[in-house]
Design an enzyme around this catalytic site. Structure first.
Site, PDB file in Angstrom:
ATOM      1  N   GLU A  88       0.813  -1.204   0.000  1.00 14.55           N
ATOM      2  CA  GLU A  88       0.000   0.000   0.000  1.00 14.55           C
ATOM      3  C   GLU A  88       0.843   1.248   0.000  1.00 14.55           C
ATOM      4  O   GLU A  88       1.933   1.256   0.553  1.00 14.55           O
ATOM      5  CB  GLU A  88      -0.818   0.069   1.279  1.00 14.55           C
ATOM      6  CG  GLU A  88      -1.616  -1.140   1.518  1.00 14.55           C
ATOM      7  CD  GLU A  88      -2.108  -1.153   2.945  1.00 14.55           C
ATOM      8  OE1 GLU A  88      -2.909  -2.037   3.224  1.00 14.55           O
ATOM      9  OE2 GLU A  88      -1.706  -0.307   3.747  1.00 14.55           O
ATOM     10  N   CYS A  94       3.081   8.372   1.691  1.00 12.73           N
ATOM     11  CA  CYS A  94       3.499   7.385   2.688  1.00 12.73           C
ATOM     12  C   CYS A  94       3.717   6.077   1.929  1.00 12.73           C
ATOM     13  O   CYS A  94       2.776   5.534   1.348  1.00 12.73           O
ATOM     14  CB  CYS A  94       2.399   7.258   3.736  1.00 12.73           C
ATOM     15  SG  CYS A  94       2.715   5.970   4.937  1.00 12.73           S
ATOM     16  N   CYS A 138       5.944  -7.653   7.006  1.00 12.57           N
ATOM     17  CA  CYS A 138       7.005  -7.143   7.885  1.00 12.57           C
ATOM     18  C   CYS A 138       7.481  -8.264   8.792  1.00 12.57           C
ATOM     19  O   CYS A 138       6.698  -9.114   9.205  1.00 12.57           O
ATOM     20  CB  CYS A 138       6.453  -5.986   8.730  1.00 12.57           C
ATOM     21  SG  CYS A 138       7.719  -5.096   9.670  1.00 12.57           S
ATOM     22  N   CYS A 196       5.155  -5.884  15.894  1.00 14.90           N
ATOM     23  CA  CYS A 196       4.451  -4.899  16.716  1.00 14.90           C
ATOM     24  C   CYS A 196       2.988  -5.322  16.846  1.00 14.90           C
ATOM     25  O   CYS A 196       2.318  -5.557  15.846  1.00 14.90           O
ATOM     26  CB  CYS A 196       4.557  -3.515  16.082  1.00 14.90           C
ATOM     27  SG  CYS A 196       6.264  -3.016  15.805  1.00 14.90           S
ATOM     28  N   CYS A 239       0.002  -3.394  15.090  1.00 14.51           N
ATOM     29  CA  CYS A 239       0.150  -3.043  13.675  1.00 14.51           C
ATOM     30  C   CYS A 239      -0.455  -4.106  12.764  1.00 14.51           C
ATOM     31  O   CYS A 239      -0.189  -5.298  12.915  1.00 14.51           O
ATOM     32  CB  CYS A 239       1.633  -2.860  13.348  1.00 14.51           C
ATOM     33  SG  CYS A 239       1.915  -2.494  11.608  1.00 14.51           S
ATOM     34  N   GLY A 293       6.181  -2.457   6.234  1.00 12.17           N
ATOM     35  CA  GLY A 293       7.566  -2.914   6.289  1.00 12.17           C
ATOM     36  C   GLY A 293       8.468  -2.061   7.149  1.00 12.17           C
ATOM     37  O   GLY A 293       8.118  -0.972   7.584  1.00 12.17           O
ATOM     38  N   GLU A 294       9.649  -2.612   7.418  1.00 15.37           N
ATOM     39  CA  GLU A 294      10.655  -1.910   8.210  1.00 15.37           C
ATOM     40  C   GLU A 294      11.786  -1.497   7.253  1.00 15.37           C
ATOM     41  O   GLU A 294      12.557  -2.342   6.781  1.00 15.37           O
ATOM     42  CB  GLU A 294      11.167  -2.854   9.317  1.00 15.37           C
ATOM     43  CG  GLU A 294      12.390  -2.377  10.061  1.00 15.37           C
ATOM     44  CD  GLU A 294      12.318  -0.923  10.562  1.00 15.37           C
ATOM     45  OE1 GLU A 294      11.327  -0.549  11.209  1.00 15.37           O
ATOM     46  OE2 GLU A 294      13.256  -0.161  10.265  1.00 15.37           O
ATOM     47  N   SER A 315      11.170   6.131   8.637  1.00 18.90           N
ATOM     48  CA  SER A 315      10.638   5.792   9.958  1.00 18.90           C
ATOM     49  C   SER A 315      11.032   4.355  10.299  1.00 18.90           C
ATOM     50  O   SER A 315      10.831   3.438   9.512  1.00 18.90           O
ATOM     51  CB  SER A 315       9.116   5.926   9.932  1.00 18.90           C
ATOM     52  OG  SER A 315       8.567   5.468  11.136  1.00 18.90           O
ATOM     53  N   SER A 346       9.827   4.916  15.885  1.00 21.70           N
ATOM     54  CA  SER A 346       8.555   4.553  16.513  1.00 21.70           C
ATOM     55  C   SER A 346       8.850   4.056  17.913  1.00 21.70           C
ATOM     56  O   SER A 346       9.208   2.901  18.115  1.00 21.70           O
ATOM     57  CB  SER A 346       7.871   3.463  15.694  1.00 21.70           C
ATOM     58  OG  SER A 346       7.730   3.911  14.370  1.00 21.70           O
ATOM     59  N   LEU A 347       8.722   4.961  18.848  1.00 19.48           N
ATOM     60  CA  LEU A 347       9.157   4.636  20.208  1.00 19.48           C
ATOM     61  C   LEU A 347       8.028   3.972  21.002  1.00 19.48           C
ATOM     62  O   LEU A 347       8.194   2.875  21.526  1.00 19.48           O
ATOM     63  CB  LEU A 347       9.642   5.926  20.890  1.00 19.48           C
ATOM     64  CG  LEU A 347      10.445   5.749  22.168  1.00 19.48           C
ATOM     65  CD1 LEU A 347      11.711   4.947  21.926  1.00 19.48           C
ATOM     66  CD2 LEU A 347      10.797   7.118  22.762  1.00 19.48           C
ATOM     67  N   HIS A 348       6.940   4.652  21.142  1.00 19.56           N
ATOM     68  CA  HIS A 348       5.729   4.167  21.821  1.00 19.56           C
ATOM     69  C   HIS A 348       5.892   3.874  23.312  1.00 19.56           C
ATOM     70  O   HIS A 348       4.904   3.844  24.041  1.00 19.56           O
ATOM     71  CB  HIS A 348       5.122   2.946  21.118  1.00 19.56           C
ATOM     72  CG  HIS A 348       4.784   3.182  19.686  1.00 19.56           C
ATOM     73  ND1 HIS A 348       4.068   4.278  19.267  1.00 19.56           N
ATOM     74  CD2 HIS A 348       5.095   2.489  18.549  1.00 19.56           C
ATOM     75  CE1 HIS A 348       3.932   4.235  17.938  1.00 19.56           C
ATOM     76  NE2 HIS A 348       4.550   3.170  17.485  1.00 19.56           N
ATOM     77  N   ASN A 403      -5.020   4.001  15.144  1.00 18.20           N
ATOM     78  CA  ASN A 403      -5.945   3.531  14.130  1.00 18.20           C
ATOM     79  C   ASN A 403      -6.346   2.115  14.519  1.00 18.20           C
ATOM     80  O   ASN A 403      -5.574   1.185  14.307  1.00 18.20           O
ATOM     81  CB  ASN A 403      -5.201   3.466  12.793  1.00 18.20           C
ATOM     82  CG  ASN A 403      -5.880   4.275  11.737  1.00 18.20           C
ATOM     83  OD1 ASN A 403      -7.097   4.254  11.618  1.00 18.20           O
ATOM     84  ND2 ASN A 403      -5.076   4.980  10.980  1.00 18.20           N
ATOM     85  N   CYS A 447      -1.772   1.260   8.250  1.00 12.57           N
ATOM     86  CA  CYS A 447      -0.983   0.505   7.282  1.00 12.57           C
ATOM     87  C   CYS A 447      -1.275  -0.980   7.419  1.00 12.57           C
ATOM     88  O   CYS A 447      -1.386  -1.511   8.500  1.00 12.57           O
ATOM     89  CB  CYS A 447       0.500   0.800   7.429  1.00 12.57           C
ATOM     90  SG  CYS A 447       1.145   0.516   9.072  1.00 12.57           S
TER      91      CYS A 447
HETATM   92  N1  SAH Z   1       8.429  -0.125  10.467  1.00  9.90           N
HETATM   93  C1  SAH Z   1       8.516   1.298  10.464  1.00  9.90           C
HETATM   94  C2  SAH Z   1       7.612   1.984   9.463  1.00  9.90           C
HETATM   95  C3  SAH Z   1       6.206   1.460   9.305  1.00  9.90           C
HETATM   96  S1  SAH Z   1       5.067   1.770  10.599  1.00  9.90           S
HETATM   97  C4  SAH Z   1       8.275   1.833  11.852  1.00  9.90           C
HETATM   98  O1  SAH Z   1       7.991   1.066  12.742  1.00  9.90           O
HETATM   99  O2  SAH Z   1       8.434   3.032  12.057  1.00  9.90           O
HETATM  100  C5  SAH Z   1       4.784   3.496  10.559  1.00  9.90           C
HETATM  101  C6  SAH Z   1       4.244   4.069  11.861  1.00  9.90           C
HETATM  102  O3  SAH Z   1       2.882   3.667  12.079  1.00  9.90           O
HETATM  103  C7  SAH Z   1       5.000   3.610  13.085  1.00  9.90           C
HETATM  104  O4  SAH Z   1       5.212   4.690  13.953  1.00  9.90           O
HETATM  105  C8  SAH Z   1       4.056   2.605  13.700  1.00  9.90           C
HETATM  106  O5  SAH Z   1       4.327   2.411  15.038  1.00  9.90           O
HETATM  107  C9  SAH Z   1       2.729   3.236  13.411  1.00  9.90           C
HETATM  108  N2  SAH Z   1       1.567   2.344  13.478  1.00  9.90           N
HETATM  109  C10 SAH Z   1       1.492   1.037  13.167  1.00  9.90           C
HETATM  110  N3  SAH Z   1       0.247   0.577  13.349  1.00  9.90           N
HETATM  111  C11 SAH Z   1      -0.499   1.624  13.757  1.00  9.90           C
HETATM  112  C12 SAH Z   1      -1.877   1.803  14.082  1.00  9.90           C
HETATM  113  N4  SAH Z   1      -2.729   0.805  14.018  1.00  9.90           N
HETATM  114  N5  SAH Z   1      -2.281   3.039  14.488  1.00  9.90           N
HETATM  115  C13 SAH Z   1      -1.418   4.076  14.529  1.00  9.90           C
HETATM  116  N6  SAH Z   1      -0.119   3.973  14.227  1.00  9.90           N
HETATM  117  C14 SAH Z   1       0.344   2.762  13.846  1.00  9.90           C
END
Ligand code: SAH
Length: 346
Positions: A94, A107, A114, A118, A121, A165-166, A197, A220-222, A296, A339
């Site tokens: 996508e 994007c 991937c 996570c 995701c 993907g990463e 990212s 992507s720290l979280h 999301n 995504c």
């Molecule tokens: N693998 C990379 C890039 C893809 S994810 C990364 O981890 O950064 C892109 C961003 O979307 C990341 O910050 C990820 O944590 C976030 N993300 C993934 N699923 C999500 C969701 N359901 N809602 C909001 N953000 C999400």
């Protein structure tokens, strides 16, 4: 038996020039074809109108152009456009066009599925099937640039590698794609308008720093607490925060480029004062800013966006410590914009 035709876009300009010389033609023909392939994004040899019919036929006999195809396009009421992109082998990724008043951001995806896990995701559920080639990444950008011109009357202005993907697990191809995107022989975009990212692969962050790349970095720290981060991003067990922190300091020292931390606040996971304090501390290791992303939902309800009060607590505490914080609203909610959501359906 027919021998497998080669992907012509895997050739460098020099290789293409050499090919024509070997065929008894001029090296210059290589430049012309290269321009068709990249600057003009030709989908077929027949489109190359300043190349003779015989030469086009010869190319056809030797090569293929594995162009991506936008299979399905969804438009959100907020202007967001999401493309389901079909690759030459039938797999789907996508890419999303996100418009604001002044910008159009693409994007893009870097892998099919991937390998990271996570738990919040949608892409993680697809597992990693393969890396995207540089041209498959480039094509997504071109497709969105075209859509931006068509629907918003302006070219694409920014690119984020936040699709499927990463990117740092497909490092070489992502870098090759960025090279092409920023080259005058490609789209000629400034690398400052590109953000890669990552979930945070320390070794690769250091490698990027060593190579003095010019694009921006988002992580992507979280969570800035190891136990919590590992529970939502299990690979954190292998790449703990201490290593990530050290790699980010290294990145900043080499590039002097401020880091963006992407952060979703979830109810019952990272909505405590302790979580906020840990983030503040983490932000002090290297110049950085925080991007609070709206969650999301991806259907099973295990993860839920935290309350407005919890978000406000993050904003206030970060600001008190002089850390820039922005809040990014979810876009394209009506079109499965998280995504992986669309590709999961296909
Ligand atoms: N693998 C990379 C890039 C893809 S994810 C990364 O981890 O950064 C892109 C961003 O979307 C990341 O910050 C990820 O944590 C976030 N993300 C993934 N699923 C999500 C969701 N359901 N809602 C909001 N953000 C999400």
């Amino acid at each position: 038996m027919e021998t497998k035709k080669k992907d012509i876009r895997a050739l460098t300009k020099q290789q293409l020039r050499d090919f024509f010389v070997e065929e008894g033609d001029k090296a210059f023909r290589g430049n012309q074809v290269y321009e068709w392939l990249w600057q003009k994004s030709a989908h077929s040899f027949d489109a190359m109108t300043n190349i003779s019919k015989e030469t086009r036929k010869m190319l056809e006999d030797n090569f293929v152009i594995n162009h991506i195809k936008v299979d399905q396009m969804q438009r959100s009421s907020d202007g967001t456009i999401k493309n389901a992109v079909r690759l030459h082998d039938g797999l789907i990724v996508e890419s999303v066009l996100i418009p604001t008043e002044t910008r159009t951001t693409a994007c893009v995806s870097s892998q099919v599925g991937c390998s990271l896990d996570c738990r919040f995701c949608a892409t993680a559920r697809l597992k990693r099937m393969r890396n995207l080639n540089p041209d498959e990444i480039y094509d997504q950008v071109v497709a969105i640039d075209n859509e931006s011109r068509l629907y918003f009357d302006r070219p694409l202005s920014n690119i984020v590698f936040m699709g499927m993907g990463e990117p740092l697990m497909n490092y070489n191809n992502v870098l090759k794609a960025i090279e092409k995107i920023t080259s005058p022989e490609g789209l000629g975009m400034s690398p400052k308008r590109i953000t890669v990212s990552t979930s945070g692969v320390p070794k690769m962050i250091k490698k990027m720093a060593d190579e003095e790349v010019k694009f921006k970095l988002a992580v992507s720290l979280h969570s800035a607490i190891d136990e919590v981060r590992t529970s939502i991003m299990p690979f954190n067990a292998a790449f703990p925060l201490k290593d990530l922190r050290e790699a980010l300091q290294y990145w900043y020292n080499k590039t002097k480029n401020r880091i963006t931390y992407e952060y979703v606040v979830w109810e019952g996971i990272n909505d405590t004062q302790e979580a906020v304090d840990a983030l503040v501390k983490f932000c002090k290791f290297a110049p950085s800013k925080v991007n609070l992303i709206e969650y999301n939902p991806i259907d099973d309800g295990e993860f839920q966006q935290a309350s407005d009060e919890a978000i406000d607590r993050y904003i206030n505490t970060l600001e008190q410590h002089g850390i820039t914080v922005t809040v990014r609203r979810s876009r394209g909610k009506d079109i499965d914009a998280a995504c992986g959501q669309l590709a999961n359906k296909s």
